[in-house]
Design a protein around this motif. Structure first.
Motif, mmCIF file in Angstrom:
data_model
loop_
_atom_site.group_PDB
_atom_site.id
_atom_site.type_symbol
_atom_site.label_atom_id
_atom_site.label_comp_id
_atom_site.label_asym_id
_atom_site.label_seq_id
_atom_site.Cartn_x
_atom_site.Cartn_y
_atom_site.Cartn_z
ATOM 1 N N ALA A 83 38.050 104.996 13.256
ATOM 2 C CA ALA A 83 38.505 104.510 14.080
ATOM 3 C C ALA A 83 40.110 104.994 14.082
ATOM 4 N N GLU A 84 40.426 104.667 15.434
ATOM 5 C CA GLU A 84 41.996 105.353 15.207
ATOM 6 C C GLU A 84 42.299 103.957 16.103
ATOM 7 N N VAL A 85 43.251 103.635 15.973
ATOM 8 C CA VAL A 85 44.339 102.590 16.753
ATOM 9 C C VAL A 85 45.369 102.764 17.078
ATOM 10 N N ALA A 86 45.771 102.568 18.254
ATOM 11 C CA ALA A 86 47.797 102.755 18.783
ATOM 12 C C ALA A 86 47.558 101.672 18.950
ATOM 13 N N VAL A 87 49.197 101.663 18.936
ATOM 14 C CA VAL A 87 49.668 100.284 19.202
ATOM 15 C C VAL A 87 51.318 100.464 19.597
ATOM 16 N N LYS A 88 51.240 100.088 20.378
ATOM 17 C CA LYS A 88 52.941 99.388 21.808
ATOM 18 C C LYS A 88 53.277 98.102 22.138
ATOM 19 N N GLN A 89 54.259 98.052 21.911
ATOM 20 C CA GLN A 89 54.988 97.227 21.078
ATOM 21 C C GLN A 89 56.383 97.157 21.989
ATOM 22 N N SER A 90 57.002 95.856 22.995
ATOM 23 C CA SER A 90 57.205 95.965 23.409
ATOM 24 C C SER A 90 58.908 94.947 23.021
ATOM 25 N N ALA A 91 60.122 94.582 23.535
ATOM 26 C CA ALA A 91 61.240 93.913 23.066
ATOM 27 C C ALA A 91 60.344 92.684 22.412
ATOM 28 N N ARG A 92 60.739 92.219 21.655
ATOM 29 C CA ARG A 92 60.349 90.791 20.734
ATOM 30 C C ARG A 92 59.009 90.542 20.682
ATOM 31 N N SER A 93 58.293 91.732 20.865
ATOM 32 C CA SER A 93 57.267 91.049 20.421
ATOM 33 C C SER A 93 56.349 90.894 18.789
ATOM 34 N N ASP A 112 53.659 102.502 17.799
ATOM 35 C CA ASP A 112 55.366 102.225 18.459
ATOM 36 C C ASP A 112 55.780 101.315 18.619
ATOM 37 N N LEU A 113 57.374 101.223 17.805
ATOM 38 C CA LEU A 113 57.916 99.962 18.254
ATOM 39 C C LEU A 113 59.461 100.637 19.480
ATOM 40 N N ASP A 114 58.633 100.165 20.538
ATOM 41 C CA ASP A 114 59.286 100.703 21.725
ATOM 42 C C ASP A 114 60.743 99.562 22.441
ATOM 43 N N GLY A 115 60.748 98.525 21.794
ATOM 44 C CA GLY A 115 61.787 97.482 22.445
ATOM 45 C C GLY A 115 62.223 96.707 21.087
ATOM 46 N N ARG A 116 63.835 96.524 21.440
ATOM 47 C CA ARG A 116 64.440 96.116 20.635
ATOM 48 C C ARG A 116 64.048 94.664 19.764
ATOM 49 N N ASP A 117 63.986 94.056 18.344
ATOM 50 C CA ASP A 117 63.460 92.695 17.963
ATOM 51 C C ASP A 117 62.473 92.862 18.265
ATOM 52 N N ALA A 118 61.467 94.085 17.930
ATOM 53 C CA ALA A 118 59.573 94.377 17.632
ATOM 54 C C ALA A 118 59.816 94.316 16.906
ATOM 55 N N GLU A 119 58.218 93.116 16.060
ATOM 56 C CA GLU A 119 58.136 93.083 14.818
ATOM 57 C C GLU A 119 56.879 93.689 14.506
ATOM 58 N N ASN A 120 56.612 94.732 14.183
ATOM 59 C CA ASN A 120 55.024 94.806 13.558
ATOM 60 C C ASN A 120 54.904 94.841 11.543
ATOM 61 N N MET A 121 53.534 93.470 11.036
ATOM 62 C CA MET A 121 53.157 93.318 10.412
ATOM 63 C C MET A 121 51.864 94.038 9.603
ATOM 64 N N LEU A 122 51.360 94.614 8.940
ATOM 65 C CA LEU A 122 50.558 95.748 8.498
ATOM 66 C C LEU A 122 49.731 95.128 7.350
ATOM 67 N N GLY A 123 48.627 95.114 7.078
ATOM 68 C CA GLY A 123 48.183 94.447 5.210
ATOM 69 C C GLY A 123 47.079 95.554 5.919
ATOM 70 N N GLY A 124 46.725 95.377 5.181
ATOM 71 C CA GLY A 124 45.134 96.666 4.892
ATOM 72 C C GLY A 124 44.656 97.152 3.561
ATOM 73 N N VAL A 125 43.270 96.573 2.935
ATOM 74 C CA VAL A 125 42.855 96.098 1.552
ATOM 75 C C VAL A 125 41.409 97.513 1.958
ATOM 76 N N PHE A 126 41.088 98.701 1.002
ATOM 77 C CA PHE A 126 39.862 99.322 1.030
ATOM 78 C C PHE A 126 38.942 98.460 -0.377
ATOM 79 N N LEU A 127 37.984 98.360 -0.826
ATOM 80 C CA LEU A 127 37.120 97.824 -1.586
ATOM 81 C C LEU A 127 36.002 99.904 -1.493
ATOM 82 N N ALA A 128 36.151 100.827 -2.565
ATOM 83 C CA ALA A 128 35.071 101.730 -2.409
ATOM 84 C C ALA A 128 34.090 101.429 -3.468
ATOM 85 N N GLY A 129 33.181 101.771 -3.537
ATOM 86 C CA GLY A 129 32.202 101.804 -4.586
ATOM 87 C C GLY A 129 31.310 103.310 -5.052
ATOM 88 N N GLY A 130 30.098 103.711 -5.493
ATOM 89 C CA GLY A 130 29.345 104.446 -5.626
ATOM 90 C C GLY A 130 29.680 105.699 -5.465
#
Length: 268
Positions: A83-93, A112-130
């Protein structure tokens, strides 16, 4: 795994290659195995979208948040998708991303944070076995001043599994990047590579990465209170993973994901 699919069947369906959000969304939408999709949030709009991968396919997701938009995106991998995910954010988003890999998967995020006061929060987790192999790649670009980002990636690997995290924050005023991992066997392996590239003054940023075994003192503490070693190990991993899962903000889905985590733990 089936519990997750049962939950999202009650959600509205995000259809078409372009899904546009206007105003305030009533409830969460779901997209299952999107090959190519663009999610657009209009100025001031807000919405929640759940993306689930159930097939080993290629996926391209573009997320565009206009000024003052609020988006919560949850991405769950139940199959070995790329999966490829591209995020583009404008001001105050604000865009909050939660990514959960419950099997081999390869996910790449470019923000890509392209506007002032844009905020991004990313939380990720992976579980791998075998023999599974989980990959998370992240690049966050602060293209204008006064933006904020916070990425928090956790990984658990057992058996002969492998996990990889590569994260880059570019410029990054007020940015944080953290990667925490637990190895459950001597043959498991997790590689982590957090990076910062700063070309501006007056920048506040931090990053950190750890790869280690389970907390033996915590396991001993729980065993002294009547739990078996397996139960103590499972509870510790559930807490480690659950810290990320609860960020998705959709209670029934969080519960179903944690059920899948418990089932996965039985195999690690």
């Amino acid at each position: 795994m089936t519990a997750i699919l049962d939950i999202i069947r009650d959600f509205r369906t995000a259809q078409g290659e372009v899904f546009r959000i206007e105003g305030t969304q009533d409830g969460p939408y779901a997209a299952v195995d999107p090959r190519r999709m663009r999610i657009e949030a209009a100025a001031g709009a807000s919405g929640r979208i759940v993306v689930v991968h159930t097939a080993p396919d290629m996926s391209s997701l573009e997320i565009v948040a206009a000024e003052d938009a609020r988006l919560e995106i949850t991405e769950v991998f139940l199959a070995e998708a790329f999966a490829e995910v591209a995020v583009k954010q404008s001001a105050r988003s604000l865009c909050r991303l939660t990514a959960v890999q419950l099997t081999s998967a390869n996910a790449s995020y470019t923000i890509d944070l392209d506007g002032r006061d844009a905020e991004n929060m990313l939380g990720g987790v992976f579980l791998a076995g075998g023999e599974e192999h989980c990959v998370v790649k992240l690049r966050t670009n602060h293209n204008v001043p006064d933006c904020r980002s916070n990425s928090y990636i956790k990984g658990v690997a057992g058996g002969s599994a492998r996990g990889e995290f590569c994260g880059l924050v570019y410029v990054a005023p007020d940015a944080q990047q953290q990667n925490r991992n637990i190895l459950l066997s001597e043959t498991a392996h997790i590689a982590t590579q957090p990076q910062l590239e700063i070309y501006a003054d007056d920048v506040k940023c931090s990053h950190g990465a750890t790869v280690g075994q389970m907390d033996s003192e915590a396991v001993l503490y729980m065993r002294q209170r009547g739990l078996s070693e397996a139960q103590a190990r499972r509870l510790q991993i559930e807490g480690f993973v659950g810290d990320v899962v609860v960020r998705c903000g959709i209670e029934p889905l969080c519960g179903a994901i944690m059920e899948a985590v418990r089932a996965k733990m039985e195999k690690l």
